[in-house]
Design a protein around this motif. Structure first.
Motif, PDB file in Angstrom:
ATOM      1  N   LYS A  37       0.843  -1.193   0.000  1.00  0.00           N
ATOM      2  CA  LYS A  37       0.000   0.000   0.000  1.00  0.00           C
ATOM      3  C   LYS A  37       0.883   1.248   0.000  1.00  0.00           C
ATOM      4  O   LYS A  37       1.962   1.258   0.582  1.00  0.00           O
ATOM      5  N   LEU A  61      -5.522   4.591   9.205  1.00  0.00           N
ATOM      6  CA  LEU A  61      -4.953   4.193   7.915  1.00  0.00           C
ATOM      7  C   LEU A  61      -3.642   3.425   8.096  1.00  0.00           C
ATOM      8  O   LEU A  61      -3.351   2.494   7.342  1.00  0.00           O
ATOM      9  N   GLU A  62      -2.856   3.795   9.088  1.00  0.00           N
ATOM     10  CA  GLU A  62      -1.636   3.039   9.378  1.00  0.00           C
ATOM     11  C   GLU A  62      -1.984   1.609   9.794  1.00  0.00           C
ATOM     12  O   GLU A  62      -1.323   0.655   9.376  1.00  0.00           O
ATOM     13  N   MET A  64      -4.433   0.046   8.769  1.00  0.00           N
ATOM     14  CA  MET A  64      -4.913  -0.606   7.552  1.00  0.00           C
ATOM     15  C   MET A  64      -3.764  -0.962   6.598  1.00  0.00           C
ATOM     16  O   MET A  64      -3.988  -1.525   5.530  1.00  0.00           O
ATOM     17  N   TYR A  66      -1.292   1.350   5.477  1.00  0.00           N
ATOM     18  CA  TYR A  66      -0.728   2.463   4.726  1.00  0.00           C
ATOM     19  C   TYR A  66       0.364   3.151   5.547  1.00  0.00           C
ATOM     20  O   TYR A  66       0.323   3.156   6.777  1.00  0.00           O
ATOM     21  N   VAL A  68       1.845   6.797   6.488  1.00  0.00           N
ATOM     22  CA  VAL A  68       1.204   8.109   6.573  1.00  0.00           C
ATOM     23  C   VAL A  68       2.253   9.173   6.873  1.00  0.00           C
ATOM     24  O   VAL A  68       3.122   8.986   7.728  1.00  0.00           O
ATOM     25  N   GLU A 247      -9.062   1.404  -0.568  1.00  0.00           N
ATOM     26  CA  GLU A 247      -9.602   1.151   0.772  1.00  0.00           C
ATOM     27  C   GLU A 247      -9.595   2.428   1.606  1.00  0.00           C
ATOM     28  O   GLU A 247     -10.525   2.691   2.370  1.00  0.00           O
ATOM     29  N   ALA A 248      -8.532   3.213   1.462  1.00  0.00           N
ATOM     30  CA  ALA A 248      -8.467   4.495   2.170  1.00  0.00           C
ATOM     31  C   ALA A 248      -9.557   5.428   1.669  1.00  0.00           C
ATOM     32  O   ALA A 248     -10.198   6.130   2.459  1.00  0.00           O
ATOM     33  N   TRP A 255     -16.227   8.884   6.416  1.00  0.00           N
ATOM     34  CA  TRP A 255     -15.716   9.509   7.636  1.00  0.00           C
ATOM     35  C   TRP A 255     -16.738  10.464   8.246  1.00  0.00           C
ATOM     36  O   TRP A 255     -17.405  11.218   7.549  1.00  0.00           O
ATOM     37  N   LYS A 294     -15.034   1.955   7.691  1.00  0.00           N
ATOM     38  CA  LYS A 294     -14.187   1.131   6.816  1.00  0.00           C
ATOM     39  C   LYS A 294     -15.023   0.339   5.832  1.00  0.00           C
ATOM     40  O   LYS A 294     -14.671   0.198   4.645  1.00  0.00           O
TER      41      LYS A 294
END
Length: 297
Positions: A37, A61-62, A64, A66, A68, A247-248, A255, A294
């Motif tokens: 990712k 997100l981290e 998940m 990713y 950042v 996904e993000a 959100w 999510k």
């Protein structure tokens, strides 16, 4: 003897090669996992309202998978960065105050979600200024506040709207523009002495937790000019985000966070709490909500 030695050397060489191959495969597998990712970059202004949602979304997100990063800049630079792809996400876009940026960069950025709405902003005075409740009440009374209004940076779009309000009422008031921190320090110095003071304010913000304040109504100008209606706070992203990090994109499209939660976190951070710890506490207490965001439920 030579044959036996040759066989031993061959076996040892094979073992060594296998070991190198296995080690290489392990390293490659680890690299592949870390590169699945992309890195996502958040734009971060110096507004207190930007910090909590950025920290929370970044941590999620981290988790998940990713990576950042954060880029600190003024609002104009954040939007420019999003338009050219240097910045992926901005969690604190105020509509309609910052509409000009969306219009200017409409080919490359878009609103993908709403954090919260009914966020009000405008001219603020302490409640002990009992006779000043609407902007029109300042007309003829500008000397009460030394013909001055403390405000944030002149480049902020909200200040352009503020100038329109001052002109609309023909107020003899000059804006003193500075950073949010400097503006609040100047206002607080006056309020500590219970002096009349006029400054720019918005919710959510810890100033409303710390002091008894009121945002002046703006009935006449709002009806005729549409100025200082309640704002909606949006998540803005570069239009390449959906393809870059689907996904993000889905998570951020769903959100949301309450203004009450925002003001509580801003007050905690202003009081000296670690922003990462404050964000983690919100995450720990809102797991069901996070899963819904999510999954798009």
């Amino acid at each position: 003897m030579k044959k036996t030695l040759f066989i031993l050397i061959t076996i040892l060489f094979s073992i060594a090669m296998y070991g190198c191959s296995s080690s290489g495969d392990t390293d490659n597998a680890g690299d592949t996992g870390s590169e699945d990712k992309p890195t996502l970059t958040f734009g971060v202004t110096n507004w207190t309202s930007t910090v909590p949602p950025t920290k929370i979304a970044g941590k999620i997100l981290e988790n998940m998978g990713y990576k950042v990063e954060e880029t600190n800049a003024d609002a104009g630079s954040v939007y420019t960065g999003m338009s050219n792809g240097d910045i992926d996400i901005f969690m604190d876009s105020w509509f309609p105050a910052q509409r000009q940026y969306i219009e200017e960069y409409s080919d490359s950025i878009e609103s993908i979600g709403v954090s919260y709405d009914n966020a009000n902003s405008g001219m603020v005075v302490p409640k002990y200024m009992e006779d000043i409740n609407d902007v029109s009440d300042l007309k003829g009374n500008e000397d009460l506040v030394n013909n001055e209004m403390f405000a944030i940076g002149a480049g902020d779009p909200a200040m352009q709207d503020m100038k329109k309000v001052i002109d609309f009422y023909n107020l003899d008031i000059e804006m003193t523009n500075s950073s949010e921190a400097a503006m609040l320090a100047a206002a607080e110095a006056e309020m500590e002495e219970e002096n009349p003071v006029l400054f720019y304010g918005w919710r959510p913000h810890s100033m409303f937790d710390k002091y008894d304040l009121k945002i002046l109504t703006n009935k006449e100008a709002t009806e005729e000019k549409g100025l200082f209606d309640a704002s909606t706070i949006n998540v803005i992203a570069n239009k390449g985000l959906e393809e870059k990090a689907p996904e993000a994109f889905q998570f951020l499209s769903n959100w949301s966070i309450s203004m009450e939660d925002m003001e509580q976190m801003i007050a905690e951070i202003d009081g000296g709490a670690n922003p990462d710890e404050v964000a983690q506490e919100w995450i720990d207490n809102n797991q069901d909500k996070i899963e819904e965001m999510k999954n798009g439920n």
